[in-house]
Motif scaffolding. Structure first.
Motif, mmCIF file in Angstrom:
data_model
loop_
_atom_site.group_PDB
_atom_site.id
_atom_site.type_symbol
_atom_site.label_atom_id
_atom_site.label_comp_id
_atom_site.label_asym_id
_atom_site.label_seq_id
_atom_site.Cartn_x
_atom_site.Cartn_y
_atom_site.Cartn_z
ATOM 1 N N THR A 2 1.259 -0.894 -0.140
ATOM 2 C CA THR A 2 0.260 -0.304 0.073
ATOM 3 C C THR A 2 0.557 0.984 0.334
ATOM 4 N N ILE A 3 0.660 2.160 -0.921
ATOM 5 C CA ILE A 3 0.894 3.588 -1.228
ATOM 6 C C ILE A 3 0.437 4.514 -0.344
ATOM 7 N N ARG A 113 -5.448 16.177 -9.759
ATOM 8 C CA ARG A 113 -4.313 15.470 -9.655
ATOM 9 C C ARG A 113 -2.972 16.694 -10.183
ATOM 10 N N VAL A 114 -1.908 16.218 -9.242
ATOM 11 C CA VAL A 114 -0.866 17.009 -8.924
ATOM 12 C C VAL A 114 0.483 15.741 -8.339
ATOM 13 N N TYR A 115 1.677 16.330 -9.322
ATOM 14 C CA TYR A 115 2.957 15.485 -8.983
ATOM 15 C C TYR A 115 4.087 16.626 -8.006
ATOM 16 N N ALA A 116 5.590 16.564 -7.562
ATOM 17 C CA ALA A 116 6.041 17.618 -7.474
ATOM 18 C C ALA A 116 6.908 16.748 -8.165
ATOM 19 N N PHE A 225 8.980 13.461 -9.287
ATOM 20 C CA PHE A 225 10.576 13.047 -7.975
ATOM 21 C C PHE A 225 9.396 12.055 -6.969
ATOM 22 N N LEU A 226 9.911 11.980 -6.066
ATOM 23 C CA LEU A 226 9.680 10.904 -4.691
ATOM 24 C C LEU A 226 9.534 11.925 -3.548
ATOM 25 N N PRO A 227 9.367 11.209 -2.505
ATOM 26 C CA PRO A 227 9.818 11.810 -1.136
ATOM 27 C C PRO A 227 10.882 11.878 -0.862
ATOM 28 N N GLN A 228 11.869 10.866 -1.127
ATOM 29 C CA GLN A 228 12.919 10.488 -0.780
ATOM 30 C C GLN A 228 13.887 11.000 -1.924
ATOM 31 N N ASP A 229 13.754 11.465 -3.172
ATOM 32 C CA ASP A 229 14.310 12.526 -4.129
ATOM 33 C C ASP A 229 14.622 13.993 -3.602
#
Length: 322
Positions: A2-3, A113-116, A225-229
């Motif tokens: 689960t993400i 709908r959003v991403y970083a 990009f992901l949180p870890q990035d």
């Protein structure tokens, strides 16, 4: 597996809307809420609602790096709860990955709908002289990509001076007013350092007026990009000795017109001065001679009220006013 994609509760969103002074439609329907009204706008006119949220956010939440100077830890957390506590509950500032990180979770919670993605700041934007040598700093900036009716928009609430003041469609040559008379646009081009010139990125540019040359500020691709990035980028920006964020304290807040529909200027605290720039005209409001002056100015012009332990945190740093 689960993400988890963090969201804020409706109660927290209500407090956020109050924090940014987002206009409340009157009267609110029976058994309705402020958040429900905004979600209604997201469904019926998502671009208009997004632009209004962006303006209000920019005018309420300062772009700044107080956490690296006025704190005991001199560290920055990108945890969504920490961001909310700092900028909504405490009413403090945040630099790009903080204030855009907060806005990211807010937009997701409202139904966008959003991403970083990550961006590079140009030498021209980072240097005092603004000379464009075609080069860029390492990845160190957060940009939001919002998708509306199949079209992508660049949204940025974390660049400070000359930052975008409205959503910009990812279209070659898309141009809009930044803070009149200055303008902003997106172009798609390769970078001077790229070996493969077929690779193109989006370049956010600004100019002071219609007669001025366009100057690049940020470049970015569309890859998510992901949180870890951002964790890696945040550590570099906030802890590296060569990062200017660790050496200089800065705070900027946008100014809206009376109708709340246009960004007309900004308050800026840089070094020992507080300035107000409105429609291209700049005036010095106050010269700061001591830390006491700066603390009072932060409260007066930016509505930032620091705790005693935070104020003591700047002692001995290069950014301390003596």
């Amino acid at each position: 597996m689960t993400i988890q994609h963090p969201k804020y509760t409706d109660d927290r969103l209500e407090t956020y809307l109050q924090r940014i002074e987002y206009p409340r439609a009157a009267p609110i329907e029976r058994d309705g809420s402020w958040v429900q009204q905004v979600r209604g706008g997201v469904k019926t006119d998502p671009l208009h609602t997004l632009a209004h949220l962006q303006r209000c956010h920019l005018a309420a939440i300062p772009w700044g790096n107080s956490g690296l100077h006025y704190s005991q830890s001199h560290t920055i957390s990108l945890d969504p709860d920490s961001l909310y506590e700092k900028m909504v509950e405490r009413r403090l500032d945040g630099y790009c990955m903080e204030t855009s990180g907060l806005f990211f979770v807010v937009l997701r919670s409202l139904g966008y709908r959003v991403y970083a993605t990550g961006g590079r700041v140009s030498h021209a934007a980072a240097s005092s002289g603004g000379v464009d040598d075609g080069l860029y700093l390492p990845l160190g900036h957060m940009i939001l990509i919002v998708i509306i009716d199949g079209e992508k928009y660049m949204v940025d609430v974390g660049f400070g001076n000359n930052g975008a003041t409205a959503p910009i469609p990812l279209r070659e040559g898309a141009t809009a007013t930044c803070i009149a008379p200055s303008e902003m646009q997106l172009v798609r081009d390769s970078l001077a350092e790229f070996m493969d010139k077929d690779q193109k990125v989006w370049i956010y540019q600004t100019r002071n007026n219609a007669e001025s040359n366009w100057v690049p500020s940020i470049c970015f691709a569309e890859a998510e990009f992901l949180p870890q990035d951002f964790g890696v980028m945040n550590f570099s920006a906030s802890q590296t000795r060569t990062s200017w964020f660790t050496q200089v304290f800065v705070c900027i807040r946008m100014i809206l017109d009376q109708s709340g529909t246009e960004v007309i200027g900004q308050y800026m605290m840089v070094d020992k001065e507080v300035k107000r720039r409105v429609r291209g005209q700049t005036e010095v409001l106050q010269v700061l001679h001591s830390e006491e002056d700066r603390i009072e100015a932060l409260a007066k012009y930016f509505d930032m009220h620091l705790r005693d332990s935070e104020i003591r945190g700047i002692r001995g740093l290069a950014s301390e006013l003596k």
